[in-house]
Design a protein around this motif. Structure first.
Motif, mmCIF file in Angstrom:
data_model
loop_
_atom_site.group_PDB
_atom_site.id
_atom_site.type_symbol
_atom_site.label_atom_id
_atom_site.label_comp_id
_atom_site.label_asym_id
_atom_site.label_seq_id
_atom_site.Cartn_x
_atom_site.Cartn_y
_atom_site.Cartn_z
ATOM 1 N N VAL A 128 3.886 -3.774 -6.192
ATOM 2 C CA VAL A 128 3.349 -5.140 -5.801
ATOM 3 C C VAL A 128 2.146 -4.889 -4.571
ATOM 4 O O VAL A 128 2.391 -4.085 -3.652
ATOM 5 C CB VAL A 128 4.389 -5.942 -5.105
ATOM 6 N N PHE A 129 1.318 -5.471 -4.520
ATOM 7 C CA PHE A 129 0.245 -5.294 -3.492
ATOM 8 C C PHE A 129 -0.494 -6.597 -2.787
ATOM 9 O O PHE A 129 -1.300 -6.305 -2.038
ATOM 10 C CB PHE A 129 -1.377 -4.855 -4.408
ATOM 11 N N ASP A 130 0.168 -7.621 -3.004
ATOM 12 C CA ASP A 130 0.050 -8.942 -2.315
ATOM 13 C C ASP A 130 0.907 -9.581 -1.650
ATOM 14 O O ASP A 130 2.275 -9.507 -2.098
ATOM 15 C CB ASP A 130 -0.581 -9.858 -3.589
ATOM 16 N N VAL A 337 5.980 -7.700 6.069
ATOM 17 C CA VAL A 337 6.164 -7.602 4.431
ATOM 18 C C VAL A 337 5.490 -6.450 3.942
ATOM 19 O O VAL A 337 4.395 -6.027 3.912
ATOM 20 C CB VAL A 337 5.622 -8.862 3.859
ATOM 21 N N TYR A 338 6.472 -5.488 3.442
ATOM 22 C CA TYR A 338 6.185 -4.289 2.572
ATOM 23 C C TYR A 338 5.386 -4.487 1.399
ATOM 24 O O TYR A 338 5.479 -5.404 0.638
ATOM 25 C CB TYR A 338 6.918 -3.419 2.302
ATOM 26 N N THR A 339 4.063 -3.827 1.238
ATOM 27 C CA THR A 339 3.358 -3.955 -0.125
ATOM 28 C C THR A 339 2.935 -2.391 -0.397
ATOM 29 O O THR A 339 3.117 -1.323 0.443
ATOM 30 C CB THR A 339 2.126 -4.784 -0.137
ATOM 31 N N ASN A 340 2.735 -2.164 -1.832
ATOM 32 C CA ASN A 340 2.181 -0.831 -2.303
ATOM 33 C C ASN A 340 0.808 -0.565 -1.948
ATOM 34 O O ASN A 340 0.062 -0.203 -2.768
ATOM 35 C CB ASN A 340 2.623 -0.562 -3.811
ATOM 36 N N THR A 341 0.663 -0.712 -0.509
ATOM 37 C CA THR A 341 -0.730 -0.322 -0.017
ATOM 38 C C THR A 341 -0.531 0.582 1.129
ATOM 39 O O THR A 341 0.511 0.854 1.743
ATOM 40 C CB THR A 341 -1.361 -1.634 0.482
ATOM 41 N N PRO A 342 -1.618 1.182 1.530
ATOM 42 C CA PRO A 342 -1.662 2.145 2.848
ATOM 43 C C PRO A 342 -0.859 1.614 3.930
ATOM 44 O O PRO A 342 -0.938 0.373 4.249
ATOM 45 C CB PRO A 342 -3.140 2.368 2.940
ATOM 46 N N THR A 343 -0.569 2.463 4.621
ATOM 47 C CA THR A 343 0.321 2.274 5.919
ATOM 48 C C THR A 343 -0.371 1.487 7.022
ATOM 49 O O THR A 343 -1.708 1.643 7.103
ATOM 50 C CB THR A 343 0.647 3.789 6.656
ATOM 51 N N THR A 344 0.506 0.764 7.652
ATOM 52 C CA THR A 344 -0.301 0.003 8.986
ATOM 53 C C THR A 344 0.502 0.224 10.005
ATOM 54 O O THR A 344 1.770 0.666 9.978
ATOM 55 C CB THR A 344 -0.190 -1.583 8.828
ATOM 56 N N ALA A 345 -0.023 0.221 11.014
ATOM 57 C CA ALA A 345 0.653 0.384 12.341
ATOM 58 C C ALA A 345 -0.285 -0.073 13.590
ATOM 59 O O ALA A 345 -0.991 -0.872 13.604
ATOM 60 C CB ALA A 345 1.250 1.642 12.492
ATOM 61 N N TYR A 657 -4.429 -1.819 -8.390
ATOM 62 C CA TYR A 657 -3.829 -0.412 -8.090
ATOM 63 C C TYR A 657 -3.238 -0.319 -6.690
ATOM 64 O O TYR A 657 -2.524 0.705 -6.457
ATOM 65 C CB TYR A 657 -4.600 0.435 -8.417
ATOM 66 N N GLY A 658 -3.619 -1.198 -5.577
ATOM 67 C CA GLY A 658 -3.301 -1.321 -4.471
ATOM 68 C C GLY A 658 -4.077 -0.133 -3.484
ATOM 69 O O GLY A 658 -3.721 -0.087 -2.331
ATOM 70 N N ALA A 659 -4.846 0.539 -4.256
ATOM 71 C CA ALA A 659 -5.812 1.691 -3.295
ATOM 72 C C ALA A 659 -6.882 0.964 -2.458
ATOM 73 O O ALA A 659 -7.531 -0.153 -2.842
ATOM 74 C CB ALA A 659 -6.359 2.750 -4.471
ATOM 75 N N MET A 660 -6.972 1.622 -1.504
ATOM 76 C CA MET A 660 -8.178 0.992 -0.383
ATOM 77 C C MET A 660 -9.580 1.484 -1.384
ATOM 78 O O MET A 660 -9.832 2.539 -2.053
ATOM 79 C CB MET A 660 -8.126 2.000 0.967
#
Ligand code: MOS
Length: 737
Positions: A128-130, A337-345, A657-660
């Protein structure tokens, strides 16, 4: 009595390492060469979500010295995710680019080919990417515990009471996009072990050598004294190179396996996808207003935090704006909310510009609804007491608004929205906007070691790295000022845990306050020693002596001044050494914040939708300013960064695909010189009892809101979603006509 920086004088010092940095003499992580060193590349997931079933390494042979993958190594990267254990090499991949393994080889090319030739077989999992999809009960789960951190509730006062008293209730929605720290220097780490593989040395591109060392020691099960971290120069970070990074651990693991030094070098693309950016947000704000006073605000927020969050939960993902206004209540409920996308912080003021964009646009909307000048409205609602009751140690928010408005010429430049002036080019609409912010300003532990050599050189040992803030210069300036010597006689030794004491690390806008306090205290001790030596030597009272400009002076006798080096020689002292640990704490019930009001002028092209910022003034109160030059450049740099967030920057995520999609400086649009006007900086100086306050982060906070408010003033069109792209601007302007 706490030792504080209160007495420090303001001056303007050019950076002591400016020439080294500008000429290429400065030695950054990737500049290091050590004998027998190997080059490493990481093996990254090509799918967004799945379990690694098998890994075929048989094709990775040419020049390959060592490979480590998730199938044989379970080392945890503690700083990599705060809510769940995250492994350095994961067998459960959660985004395209997640790290599965790493390869060390005799050349960069061999390492690259080796990493690419490793074949990974996955059991794919639904992904899930959204953000909205990830919130649904039937959404694929990124973690066993679900996709949501929260709801995290915070605030103060009684919301129901505020709304019961309101004569106007207004609500709006705001969206901020994911952006990236994008420091110029990508991730890089060089590690080697001593012959017995007991002691680890890491040359890390880190924001803090002490925190990096602590993280490495904990995750690798080493004693702190057996880990040495070196970072002599760092090319930016803005919050994404804090603590130990996974590539630091990877370099150490590969070096231990290969028994040779190993350097891990991230490409620009990997620095975008493998190191975190700032989380996005969707916010709903609802205000209770009576007359021109905002009585209370309710905030509901959702933040897309990617597959991992390195953010600490105390940040509540959106805190900050509750400390701007003198409301009776603030009631926030925020979900990560977690998604299958790169890390945030964390990125420079981790929650700040997201929260400020929503709340300060919202306040502008309320002011407009009430027909009140935006500066007047803020002056009426600016915070006076912390959460309605407690005291600030100092509070200059109103002065920032008043002085900033005066210097900017607000009263002359502001016109009612809709009546905006047109410039000579008739298609250009001009307007001005403002936004304000506050940011916490902590006090805490600092350490410094200072040696005054007989030749007059003042050696200052501090654990700072200087990620671009000018911290080395600030520390040197504080020492020089406290002792009474010119800046040129200071030699700053920093960035090596073997030779330097603890420093907090350049995060949370803390270095000047934390480490600077210790530097000043240690330098003052040296000064006392000199005066005591002079008193003994000349057989006169200590009050007779002073140290100024590198001279030992006697107040009532022209025969002295004596240069320090001559004096030390005369009294037979080789060197004077002092170290100091300081750890001030705030009085109970007192709050320490920095304050800012920003003013922007924009020109909106009504034919193309392009927004150009044509004027900018940032007015700040951060206590005493130690070095005006670097303080100004901190503000200007942060304003530029905020302009990027407002106008051009967005991490684009592939919907399938959730990729940047834009991990390069070509497609991730950082602001460039053409976009940037002259940025004027005003400091309101105050005397905070603990001296200089935070400054590195707060100047990015109000920028997107100030620009958006100026666009509204110019066009009558309200922008509620970042970034303000021209096509969207046109669409909104058309629909509002
Ligand atoms: Mo920072 S975002 O506190 O490194």
């Amino acid at each position: 009595m706490a030792l504080v920086l209160q007495e420090v004088r303001t001056n303007s010092y050019p950076r002591i390492d400016g020439i080294d940095r500008a000429t290429g003499r400065a030695r950054y992580g990737a500049d290091w060469k050590v004998p027998d060193m190997l080059y490493a590349r990481i093996i990254q997931s090509s799918i967004p979500h799945g379990i690694v079933r098998s890994i075929d390494k048989s094709k990775a042979t040419n020049g390959i010295i060592g490979i480590i993958t998730c199938l044989e190594d379970e080392t945890v990267w503690t700083a990599g995710e705060r809510e769940h254990p995250r492994r350095v090499f994961t067998d459960h991949v959660r985004f395209v680019g997640d790290c599965i393994g790493a390869v060390a080889a005799t050349s960069r090319k061999a390492a690259q080919q080796g990493a690419e030739s490793v074949e990974v077989v996955y059991d794919e999992l639904p992904s899930v990417f959204d953000l909205d999809q990830a919130l649904k009960p039937d959404s694929p789960k990124i973690w066993d515990s679900g996709n949501v951190i929260g709801p995290l509730s915070y605030g103060f006062g009684n919301s129901a009471e505020s709304f019961s008293k309101a004569d106007l209730v207004i609500e709006r929605d705001y969206v901020t996009s994911r952006v990236h720290n994008a420091p110029l220097e990508p991730g890089v780490s060089l590690a080697w072990w001593d012959d017995n593989v007991e002691k680890l040395t890491v040359v890390a591109a880190t924001q803090g050598i002490s925190s990096c060392r602590e993280g490495l020691a904990a995750d690798l099960g080493l004693k702190l004294e057996n880990v040495r971290v070196i970072c002599l120069y760092k090319g930016g970070g803005f919050g994404n190179k804090n603590n130990s990074m996974n590539y630091d651990i990877i370099a150490a693991l590969l070096a231990r396996k290969a028994r040779r030094p190993v350097i891990v070098e991230y490409s620009r693309e990997q620095d975008f996808t493998g190191v975190h950016g700032r989380w996005s947000s969707k916010q709903h704000l609802r205000a209770a207003v009576r007359g021109t006073k905002v009585l209370g605000v309710d905030l509901k927020g959702y933040c897309d935090i990617g597959a991992y969050t390195r953010a600490i939960k105390q940040s509540k993902f959106l805190n900050g704006a509750e400390d701007y206004y003198s409301c009776d209540s603030w009631s926030a409920e925020v979900n990560g909310v977690y998604t299958n996308t790169p890390t945030t912080a964390h990125m420079r003021a981790p929650t700040g510009p997201q929260a400020c964009f929503a709340s300060e646009t919202f306040m502008d909307e309320i002011a407009n609804e009430l027909g009140v000048d935006p500066v007047e409205f803020r002056l009426k609602n600016a915070i006076a007491k912390f959460h309605g009751t407690e005291e600030f140690l100092s509070n200059s928010l109103k002065e920032c608004l008043e002085i900033g408005a005066e210097k900017f010429g607000w009263r002359k430049r502001w016109a009612n929205p809709g009546s905006s002036r047109r410039s000579n080019h008739s298609e250009k609409l001009i307007g001005v906007g403002t936004a304000m912010a506050t940011w916490h300003s902590f006090v805490g532990k600092g350490e410094a070691l200072i040696k005054l050599k007989q030749n007059g050189t003042l050696e200052v040992y501090v654990g700072v790295v200087d990620i671009g803030t000018g911290a080395k210069t600030t520390m040197a300036a504080i020492a020089a000022d406290a002792l009474g010597v010119p800046l040129e006689s200071v030699r700053l030794i920093s960035g090596d845990t073997e030779t330097c004491p603890f420093s907090i690390g350049e995060s949370g806008s803390r270095t000047t306050s934390y480490t600077g306090t210790a530097v000043r205290a240690a330098a003052l001790k040296i000064r006392e020693k000199i005066i005591s030596l002079a008193s003994d030597y000349f057989n006169l009272g200590q009050a007779e002596f002073d140290v100024r400009d590198g001279l030992v002076c006697q107040r009532h006798d022209e025969k002295i001044p004596v240069p320090l080096y001559r004096f030390l020689e005369n009294v037979g002292v080789d060197e004077l050494v002092e170290s100091q640990v300081t750890e001030p704490s705030l009085p109970v019930g007192k709050h320490r914040y920095s304050f800012a009001a920003h003013f922007a002028e924009v020109e909106v092209d009504s034919e193309t939708g392009v927004i150009k910022v044509t004027g900018y003034l940032a007015c700040h109160e951060s206590g005493q300013i130690v070095n005006r030059l670097t303080a100004e450049s901190q503000v200007q740099g942060a304003v530029v960064m905020g302009m990027g967030m407002a106008l051009s920057e967005k991490v684009l995520i592939d919907p399938n695909y959730g990729a940047m999609q834009n991990p390069s400086f070509l497609n991730y649009r950082l602001p460039n010189h053409i976009m940037i006007p002259k940025i004027e900086v005003e400091f309101v100086e105050s005397t905070d009892p603990f001296g200089p306050k935070s400054l590195g982060e707060i100047p990015i906070v109000p920028v997107p809101a100030a620009i958006g408010n100026a666009v509204f003033n110019a066009t009558g069109t309200r922008l509620r979603e970042l970034p303000f792209m021209p096509e969207r601007m046109l669409l909104l302007m058309d629909s509002s006509q």
